[in-house]
Design a protein around this motif. Structure first.
Motif, PDB file in Angstrom:
ATOM      1  N   TRP A 171       0.822  -1.210   0.000  1.00  0.00           N
ATOM      2  CA  TRP A 171       0.000   0.000   0.000  1.00  0.00           C
ATOM      3  C   TRP A 171       0.854   1.257   0.000  1.00  0.00           C
ATOM      4  CZ3 TRP A 171      -5.195   0.970  -0.401  1.00  0.00           C
ATOM      5  CH2 TRP A 171      -6.005  -0.160  -0.511  1.00  0.00           C
ATOM      6  N   ALA A 172       1.994   1.211   0.656  1.00  0.00           N
ATOM      7  CA  ALA A 172       2.885   2.373   0.664  1.00  0.00           C
ATOM      8  C   ALA A 172       3.378   2.700  -0.740  1.00  0.00           C
ATOM      9  CB  ALA A 172       4.070   2.112   1.593  1.00  0.00           C
ATOM     10  N   HIS A 173       3.618   1.662  -1.562  1.00  0.00           N
ATOM     11  CA  HIS A 173       4.101   1.868  -2.929  1.00  0.00           C
ATOM     12  C   HIS A 173       2.966   2.081  -3.927  1.00  0.00           C
ATOM     13  CE1 HIS A 173       8.362   1.153  -2.303  1.00  0.00           C
ATOM     14  NE2 HIS A 173       8.092   0.074  -1.599  1.00  0.00           N
ATOM     15  N   GLY A 174       1.757   1.580  -3.631  1.00  0.00           N
ATOM     16  CA  GLY A 174       0.701   1.615  -4.635  1.00  0.00           C
ATOM     17  C   GLY A 174      -0.543   2.402  -4.289  1.00  0.00           C
ATOM     18  N   TRP A 175      -0.574   3.021  -3.118  1.00  0.00           N
ATOM     19  CA  TRP A 175      -1.787   3.702  -2.681  1.00  0.00           C
ATOM     20  C   TRP A 175      -2.203   4.835  -3.618  1.00  0.00           C
ATOM     21  CZ3 TRP A 175      -5.891   3.421   0.340  1.00  0.00           C
ATOM     22  CH2 TRP A 175      -6.588   4.578   0.657  1.00  0.00           C
ATOM     23  N   LYS A 176      -1.259   5.654  -4.034  1.00  0.00           N
ATOM     24  CA  LYS A 176      -1.595   6.833  -4.843  1.00  0.00           C
ATOM     25  C   LYS A 176      -2.153   6.447  -6.213  1.00  0.00           C
ATOM     26  CE  LYS A 176       1.709  10.022  -2.709  1.00  0.00           C
ATOM     27  NZ  LYS A 176       2.879  10.926  -2.943  1.00  0.00           N
ATOM     28  N   ASP A 177      -1.572   5.433  -6.828  1.00  0.00           N
ATOM     29  CA  ASP A 177      -1.956   5.080  -8.198  1.00  0.00           C
ATOM     30  C   ASP A 177      -3.010   3.990  -8.274  1.00  0.00           C
ATOM     31  OD1 ASP A 177      -0.048   6.892  -9.206  1.00  0.00           O
ATOM     32  OD2 ASP A 177       1.535   5.379  -9.033  1.00  0.00           O
ATOM     33  N   HIS A 178      -3.214   3.250  -7.199  1.00  0.00           N
ATOM     34  CA  HIS A 178      -4.110   2.092  -7.275  1.00  0.00           C
ATOM     35  C   HIS A 178      -5.071   2.044  -6.091  1.00  0.00           C
ATOM     36  CE1 HIS A 178      -1.428   0.792 -10.448  1.00  0.00           C
ATOM     37  NE2 HIS A 178      -0.411   0.788  -9.617  1.00  0.00           N
ATOM     38  N   THR A 179      -5.658   3.165  -5.775  1.00  0.00           N
ATOM     39  CA  THR A 179      -6.655   3.194  -4.708  1.00  0.00           C
ATOM     40  C   THR A 179      -7.976   2.633  -5.228  1.00  0.00           C
ATOM     41  OG1 THR A 179      -5.621   5.187  -3.818  1.00  0.00           O
ATOM     42  CG2 THR A 179      -7.826   4.628  -3.006  1.00  0.00           C
TER      43      THR A 179
END
Length: 264
Positions: A171-179
């Motif tokens: 989630w730290a790596h993908g939260w912004k682009d894959h919410t």
């Protein structure tokens, strides 16, 4: 993969000196169940996501919530049916360890969809940090608990630590682009489910073939002998089982991208 494999080998050897073989045998009995659930909670749908290079946000969100729902259902099934495992292996305390370990079914789905996206987009650097961070967490907690005399719980809680840390890093790596959106559209993922069903069936049969020996040995010979067998098996399989699939893991999303370009 080299780093995580090395950590797992060191962890296995170190814990083999600190724990009783029966502890590994009890954990192997738990793994028989949990590893059979992997194709249902991650494998089939994750492969379907990687296969489809053109994934809308609605489809991603629907698949995200579907994987979480499957994890919840499987957790409840294990919660209710865990006493049967204790009866099968003739180990009364086994359901306790299985229920604790099965909390991973509630944790892993929160990261598996995003990790499939990382694979699809060839973001293997992010996946590397996720896997290495999770393995370090498992290694650290398992060794500490083993020194404190936790026994099989060192292996159980170590596995949960890996799930928690891996999910947090995902989630730290993908939260912004894959919410994910708060939406669920069944019709949007019908094509995914057809492919995922066949993939899940194939992976389930493969998992069954790799776990049936542990089930038979545990049933007939008990946790101590199963523990010795598991330690030897894991040390043999870890290097080849982790290193060999690397090329295929990269090739699969690459072919998916080529397929998407041909369609366009």
């Amino acid at each position: 993969m080299g780093v995580t494999t090395l950590l797992q080998i060191v962890q296995m050897v170190w814990l083999a000196r600190l724990l009783d073989p029966a502890d590994f045998g009890l954990m192997a009995m738990v793994w028989v169940v949990l590893r059979l659930t992997n194709p249902l909670t991650q494998g089939g749908l994750s492969q379907a996501i990687v296969r489809n290079s053109l994934l809308s946000r609605i489809q991603f969100s629907t698949l995200f919530w579907l994987q979480i729902g499957i994890g919840v259902i499987l957790f409840l099934i294990i919660l209710v049916g865990s006493p049967l495992l204790g009866l099968f292996f003739r180990v009364p305390g086994l359901p306790y360890y299985l229920v604790i370990a099965s909390f991973s079914l509630l944790i892993n789905p929160f990261g598996s969809t995003i990790q499939a996206i990382f694979t699809q987009t060839l973001e293997f650097k992010k996946l590397a940090w996720v896997q290495i961070g999770g393995q370090i967490a498992e290694f650290t907690l398992a060794v500490i608990l083993a020194y404190w005399g936790a026994g099989v719980l060192a292996l159980v809680w170590g596995g949960l630590a890996r799930s928690v840390v891996s999910t947090i890093l995902t989630w730290a790596h993908g939260w912004k682009d894959h919410t994910p959106l708060w939406t669920f559209h069944w019709k949007e993922i019908r094509t995914f489910l057809t492919f995922a069903a066949f993939e899940t069936g194939s992976l389930t049969i493969n998992s069954l073939s790799t776990q049936i020996d542990k089930a038979i040995i545990g049933r007939l010979l008990g946790p101590h002998i199963l523990g010795l067998y598991t330690i030897a098996w894991e040390l043999i399989v870890l290097p080849t089982g982790r290193i060999n699939p690397i090329l295929m893991r990269v090739a699969y999303p690459v072919f998916s991208k080529i397929q998407g370009k041909l369609k366009n």
